[in-house]
Motif scaffolding. Structure first.
Motif, PDB file in Angstrom:
ATOM      1  N   ILE B 104      96.575 125.972  20.095  1.00  8.65           N
ATOM      2  CA  ILE B 104      95.979 125.611  21.373  1.00  8.65           C
ATOM      3  C   ILE B 104      95.015 126.703  21.832  1.00  8.65           C
ATOM      4  N   HIS B 105      95.300 127.952  21.483  1.00  9.41           N
ATOM      5  CA  HIS B 105      94.363 129.012  21.874  1.00  9.41           C
ATOM      6  C   HIS B 105      93.068 128.911  21.092  1.00  9.41           C
ATOM      7  N   ASN B 106      93.163 128.488  19.827  1.00 12.24           N
ATOM      8  CA  ASN B 106      91.941 128.234  19.058  1.00 12.24           C
ATOM      9  C   ASN B 106      91.106 127.162  19.723  1.00 12.24           C
ATOM     10  N   ALA B 107      91.807 126.107  20.131  1.00 17.85           N
ATOM     11  CA  ALA B 107      91.107 124.999  20.781  1.00 17.85           C
ATOM     12  C   ALA B 107      90.432 125.471  22.060  1.00 17.85           C
ATOM     13  N   ILE B 108      91.142 126.287  22.820  1.00 13.91           N
ATOM     14  CA  ILE B 108      90.575 126.765  24.088  1.00 13.91           C
ATOM     15  C   ILE B 108      89.347 127.632  23.826  1.00 13.91           C
ATOM     16  N   THR B 109      89.418 128.489  22.797  1.00 14.50           N
ATOM     17  CA  THR B 109      88.254 129.325  22.466  1.00 14.50           C
ATOM     18  C   THR B 109      87.075 128.460  22.056  1.00 14.50           C
ATOM     19  N   ALA B 110      87.375 127.405  21.281  1.00 14.54           N
ATOM     20  CA  ALA B 110      86.300 126.505  20.853  1.00 14.54           C
ATOM     21  C   ALA B 110      85.654 125.838  22.061  1.00 14.54           C
ATOM     22  N   ILE B 111      86.470 125.430  23.028  1.00 11.02           N
ATOM     23  CA  ILE B 111      85.902 124.767  24.207  1.00 11.02           C
ATOM     24  C   ILE B 111      85.098 125.763  25.028  1.00 11.02           C
ATOM     25  N   ARG B 112      85.566 127.013  25.072  1.00  5.91           N
ATOM     26  CA  ARG B 112      84.799 128.023  25.806  1.00  5.91           C
ATOM     27  C   ARG B 112      83.441 128.236  25.161  1.00  5.91           C
ATOM     28  N   ARG B 113      83.440 128.144  23.850  1.00  6.62           N
ATOM     29  CA  ARG B 113      82.197 128.325  23.119  1.00  6.62           C
ATOM     30  C   ARG B 113      81.253 127.175  23.369  1.00  6.62           C
ATOM     31  N   ALA B 117      84.410 119.156  25.764  1.00  5.90           N
ATOM     32  CA  ALA B 117      85.336 118.683  24.742  1.00  5.90           C
ATOM     33  C   ALA B 117      85.700 117.226  24.988  1.00  5.90           C
ATOM     34  N   LEU B 118      86.108 116.574  23.904  1.00  5.52           N
ATOM     35  CA  LEU B 118      86.616 115.200  23.976  1.00  5.52           C
ATOM     36  C   LEU B 118      87.974 115.263  23.298  1.00  5.52           C
ATOM     37  N   LYS B 119      89.011 114.809  23.980  1.00  2.00           N
ATOM     38  CA  LYS B 119      90.327 115.001  23.382  1.00  2.00           C
ATOM     39  C   LYS B 119      91.228 113.784  23.479  1.00  2.00           C
ATOM     40  N   GLY B 120      92.138 113.745  22.528  1.00  2.00           N
ATOM     41  CA  GLY B 120      93.224 112.781  22.615  1.00  2.00           C
ATOM     42  C   GLY B 120      94.401 113.511  23.233  1.00  2.00           C
ATOM     43  N   ASN B 121      95.451 112.778  23.587  1.00  2.00           N
ATOM     44  CA  ASN B 121      96.584 113.433  24.230  1.00  2.00           C
ATOM     45  C   ASN B 121      97.468 114.134  23.205  1.00  2.00           C
ATOM     46  N   ILE B 122      97.902 115.334  23.531  1.00  2.00           N
ATOM     47  CA  ILE B 122      98.769 116.084  22.627  1.00  2.00           C
ATOM     48  C   ILE B 122     100.210 115.864  23.069  1.00  2.00           C
ATOM     49  N   GLU B 123     101.040 115.474  22.132  1.00  2.00           N
ATOM     50  CA  GLU B 123     102.415 115.139  22.484  1.00  2.00           C
ATOM     51  C   GLU B 123     103.215 116.373  22.880  1.00  2.00           C
ATOM     52  N   THR B 124     104.096 116.201  23.870  1.00  2.00           N
ATOM     53  CA  THR B 124     104.988 117.295  24.256  1.00  2.00           C
ATOM     54  C   THR B 124     106.356 116.983  23.684  1.00  2.00           C
ATOM     55  N   ASN B 125     106.782 117.806  22.746  1.00  2.00           N
ATOM     56  CA  ASN B 125     108.035 117.561  22.052  1.00  2.00           C
ATOM     57  C   ASN B 125     109.225 117.903  22.942  1.00  2.00           C
ATOM     58  N   HIS B 126     110.066 116.899  23.232  1.00  2.00           N
ATOM     59  CA  HIS B 126     111.173 117.128  24.162  1.00  2.00           C
ATOM     60  C   HIS B 126     112.284 117.973  23.584  1.00  2.00           C
ATOM     61  N   ASN B 127     112.326 118.097  22.261  1.00  2.00           N
ATOM     62  CA  ASN B 127     113.434 118.832  21.664  1.00  2.00           C
ATOM     63  C   ASN B 127     113.212 120.332  21.650  1.00  2.00           C
ATOM     64  N   ASN B 306      82.941 125.702  34.660  1.00  2.00           N
ATOM     65  CA  ASN B 306      82.154 125.993  33.471  1.00  2.00           C
ATOM     66  C   ASN B 306      82.391 125.032  32.320  1.00  2.00           C
ATOM     67  N   TYR B 307      83.474 124.282  32.392  1.00  2.00           N
ATOM     68  CA  TYR B 307      83.829 123.431  31.261  1.00  2.00           C
ATOM     69  C   TYR B 307      84.118 122.015  31.727  1.00  2.00           C
ATOM     70  N   ALA B 308      84.045 121.105  30.761  1.00  2.00           N
ATOM     71  CA  ALA B 308      84.424 119.728  31.073  1.00  2.00           C
ATOM     72  C   ALA B 308      85.129 119.143  29.858  1.00  2.00           C
ATOM     73  N   VAL B 309      86.233 118.481  30.093  1.00  2.00           N
ATOM     74  CA  VAL B 309      86.977 117.863  28.999  1.00  2.00           C
ATOM     75  C   VAL B 309      87.181 116.398  29.341  1.00  2.00           C
ATOM     76  N   PHE B 310      86.890 115.525  28.374  1.00  2.00           N
ATOM     77  CA  PHE B 310      86.973 114.090  28.622  1.00  2.00           C
ATOM     78  C   PHE B 310      88.084 113.476  27.789  1.00  2.00           C
ATOM     79  N   MET B 339      81.030 111.745  28.718  1.00  2.00           N
ATOM     80  CA  MET B 339      80.647 113.014  28.123  1.00  2.00           C
ATOM     81  C   MET B 339      79.139 113.067  27.894  1.00  2.00           C
ATOM     82  N   LEU B 340      78.572 111.959  27.414  1.00  2.00           N
ATOM     83  CA  LEU B 340      77.125 111.924  27.197  1.00  2.00           C
ATOM     84  C   LEU B 340      76.368 112.081  28.513  1.00  2.00           C
ATOM     85  N   ASP B 341      76.921 111.482  29.578  1.00  2.00           N
ATOM     86  CA  ASP B 341      76.298 111.663  30.888  1.00  2.00           C
ATOM     87  C   ASP B 341      76.329 113.124  31.294  1.00  2.00           C
ATOM     88  N   HIS B 342      77.425 113.774  31.009  1.00  2.00           N
ATOM     89  CA  HIS B 342      77.559 115.187  31.367  1.00  2.00           C
ATOM     90  C   HIS B 342      76.558 116.036  30.593  1.00  2.00           C
TER      91      HIS B 342
END
Lengths: 357, 394
Positions: B104-113, B117-127, B306-310, B339-342
């Motif tokens: 997730i930190h890699n992803a955040i750095t990529a978005i900062r760069r 971003a355009l993303k799907g939902n990341i599952e939260t593992n209940h276990n 500074n950022y936008a995520v769709f 995102m294209l509008d942005h």
């Protein structure tokens, strides 16, 4: 609705019960006056002890009197007490104080589509059991750093087990197949995680009832599209507030659904959505159905089932008549017309003497 | 030009300071106040176009996520390639089953760069243990995407119980009940903290009113529960009122959340723009999504300074329908249009949006969630055909 979990109250002398009546604010007083009128007309053996609470005063005396009266009588029927926004935050909501002091831990709302009321969804029949004393309603807030407020949401094992036990017991008694726990444990892992875990533990003791869980946002979306999939739902306090209001909206609005608050020793009955209705007060346009059905729930609790079913049948017959619908259901009827119609129904269809009840 | 590059450079100076700590950390409040004095754009809803544009092509981070995310985002890429949209995707995978936070930190750095971003939902593992935070939440708070905007509109071809709904929901995205601050001091008693700060509340209220003014909306409704949570939601409401006084052309009112949900179910047409804290936003946005046709139709956008995520508005993983070619791609396709509008690629955005809406009019192409039997690929093929033939409904 069958609730043999609470014992019948002790205040019964000479065959007549005494029930505390708290008029509240807004439409409460006028609707409760109609209830008294109706009870007198039907010769229901209930006497009301009226305790008024002034929502504008800051002293706690009124509240303490009301709570003592309910402790004495065991049962109460109330209107909603307004929470004045201009008073300082230390002035806690009176309704909340009542619920926590009397430990009325279960709020039960049975949402059913009534025949005769046109709604967008048909065949909705959901029982919502909401934890009534803790959760987000702890009223514990503080502002350590100016501009930053921390609000505590408390979930305890003991109360979660208690409400889950109540829900499964109620489901069993009413012959329901499925209990759904509503939570947000993906975000509030410890808090709602504990609630969910308690529900699972209790579910293990009721093998004939299916147990599942659903996140609150998905639940509200499903409720709006396919409400028929839900049977019994159990949840903490805030989600209960939202979901019970959504379900009330689905079956026709705040004027139709009664609500009951049960504790181990006491029971308080009111409308499900707890509205004060200030804007329609004293105009004779409020819908009395919710309050009247709440009084029927109270009669059931007092084991006066004959009177309860008689009044309930009359109310349902009245609600089927579209020309008597009040403004919230899209009609032009007045409150007094509805109550008169209920009385006429009872007169024509009800038993001739009280010995037949 | 100089002004915009100056504005671009300022955030970079303050970014490390603003990224630290949680809301309520006095250092952050101070830093924000300091940047506030120098750079007015802290409170501004407008976001400067992102910097990652080389040779006329934008680079956008793509996070496939779990469930139906990967397949739908593949369709988006296919569609963009077909329409020759000048956007390159940098794909960053986030593995939801591992406990380390590197992905997730890699992803955040990529978005900062890249800035977008355009993303799907990341599952939260209940276990996993409770210390394993929701990845989506971590992304939103690290990038300070303070405003979640969701525009619920009834689509003409989709049959719903309510017609002509048009509600904009603006939800505070970083604090409130989603602070992930919980503890069990006494065994069996859990305390969960809900944080409301003046700074964030003013910021979101300002965003809401600014957006309402830009879109020509008449009314903003604040949704709260201040009768019970007097200090917390009381502060939110007070901030909204303060901001409202600066926008006399827009009517402001407030409503308690339980009454709001009941009104939404019976009379949704009375609402215009709604602003609210995090949890109520979650519930109300899902109710509205249900009213206009379900989770497969509504796109959502998360904006920060500074950022936008769709992403899709209701953030579902859709595990049970993954890889079966039955998921509704509309929400994700419309999110890519946002995102294209942005990115100021309005022509492409309108072209794709028009094609998607034209496709939605055809009932035989409806997917299972809106009562049809169409497949995902059929819908995407139809969108491409519409773009090719130039049959766009704006």
């Amino acid at each position: 609705y069958n609730s043999s979990l609470t014992k019948p109250p002790p205040a019964k002398y000479g065959g007549r019960h005494t029930v505390t009546l708290i008029p509240g604010d807004g439409i409460g007083p006028e609707l409760l006056t109609h209830v008294r009128e109706l009870f007198r007309f039907c010769c229901v053996p209930v006497d009301f002890e009226i305790v008024s609470i002034d929502s504008k005063s800051t002293s706690d005396d009124d509240m303490n009197n009301a709570i003592t009266a309910i402790r004495r009588n065991g049962v109460a029927l109330k209107g909603n007490i307004e929470t004045n926004h201009n008073l300082p935050p230390s002035h806690i909501s009176r309704n909340n104080i009542l619920r926590t002091s009397l430990d009325l831990y279960a709020n039960v709302i049975h949402c059913q589509t009534l025949p005769g009321v046109r709604t967008r969804h048909r065949d909705v029949d959901i029982i919502i059991i909401r934890e009534n004393t803790e959760g987000e309603y702890s009223s514990l807030e503080h502002e350590n750093v100016p501009g930053v407020v921390e609000c505590l949401k408390i979930i305890t094992r003991k109360k979660s087990l208690r409400i889950a036990e109540y829900a499964f017991n109620a489901a069993r008694q009413n012959g329901r197949r499925r209990v759904t726990a509503v939570h947000k444990a993906n975000i509030m892992k410890l808090g709602d995680g504990l609630f969910l875990q308690c529900c699972k533990e209790v579910a293990a003791g009721y093998p004939e009832i299916t147990f599942d869980s659903m996140i609150v946002d998905n639940t509200t979306m499903q409720l709006v599209s396919k409400p028929q999939q839900f049977d019994v739902m159990v949840m903490p306090n805030l989600y209960g507030s939202v979901i019970s209001n959504v379900c009330a909206g689905l079956v026709g609005g705040p004027g139709l659904v009664p609500g009951a608050n049960y504790g181990k020793d006491y029971a308080v009955f009111e409308t499900a959505t707890r509205n004060t209705g200030k804007s329609i007060a004293n105009k004779n346009i409020a819908n009395p159905t919710a309050t009247l059905l709440a009084s029927c729930l109270m009669l059931d609790h007092l084991r006066l089932h004959g009177y309860a079913s008689m009044i309930r049948k009359a109310i349902l017959a009245t609600v089927s008549e579209t020309r008597l619908h009040t403004a919230d259901l899209g009609g032009q009827g007045t409150t007094s017309e509805v109550v008169q119609s209920v009385m006429r129904e009872i007169e024509s269809k009800g038993p001739r003497t009280s010995e037949q009840i | 030009m100089a002004a915009s590059s100056a504005a671009l450079s300022l955030p970079k100076v303050f970014r490390p300071v603003l990224g630290l700590g949680r809301s309520g950390n006095p250092a952050k409040v101070w830093a924000a106040a300091a940047s506030c004095r120098r750079e007015k754009s802290t409170f501004v809803g407008r976001i400067i176009p992102p910097p990652a544009k080389y040779g006329g092509r934008h680079t956008v981070t793509l996070i496939p996520g779990d469930g139906i995310g990967p397949e739908l985002l593949n369709h988006v890429r296919e569609l963009f390639r077909f329409s020759c949209v000048p956007v390159d995707f940098e794909v960053v995978n986030v593995n939801s089953s591992v406990a380390t936070e590197d992905d997730i930190h890699n992803a955040i750095t990529a978005i900062r760069r890249n800035g977008v971003a355009l993303k799907g939902n990341i599952e939260t593992n209940h276990n996993m243990p409770p210390s394993h935070k929701s990845r989506n939440n971590l992304l939103r708070t690290s990038l300070d995407l303070f405003a979640n905007m969701m525009h619920c509109q009834s689509l003409p071809g989709v049959q719903t119980r309510h017609k002509n709904i048009d509600i904009i929901i603006i939800r505070e995205n970083t604090e409130g009940e989603y602070s992930s601050l919980e503890h069990e001091s006494v065994s069996g008693v859990v305390e969960s903290l809900k944080i409301i700060t003046r700074y964030n509340s003013l910021r979101i209220a300002d965003y809401a009113f600014r957006l309402a003014r830009e879109k020509g909306r008449r009314r903003v409704t604040a949704v709260h529960k201040a009768n019970i949570m007097k200090l917390a939601d009381g502060l939110f409401l007070q901030c909204c009122k303060e901001v409202a006084s600066g926008y006399p052309d827009i009517q402001f009112d407030s409503m308690i959340v339980d009454n709001t949900t009941m009104q939404l179910v019976s009379k949704p047409h009375q609402f215009d723009v709604m602003v609210m804290p995090n949890l109520y936003g979650n519930v109300v946005s899902n109710v509205c999504a249900g009213l206009v046709g379900g989770p497969g139709l509504v796109p959502g956008a998360n904006y920060g300074t500074n950022y936008a995520v769709f992403e899709t508005a209701t953030r579902n993983t859709g595990k049970s329908i993954a890889d079966k070619n039955i998921a509704n791609p509309t929400a994700m396709l419309l999110a890519s249009c946002l995102m294209l509008d942005h990115l100021r690629l309005h022509d492409y955005a309108n072209m794709i949006r028009g094609a998607v809406l034209t496709t939605m009019n055809e009932t035989r192409l409806h997917t299972a969630d809106i009562g049809g039997q169409g497949t995902t690929s059929e819908v995407v093929q139809s969108v491409m055909k519409n773009i090719q033939s130039g049959r766009c409904k704006n």
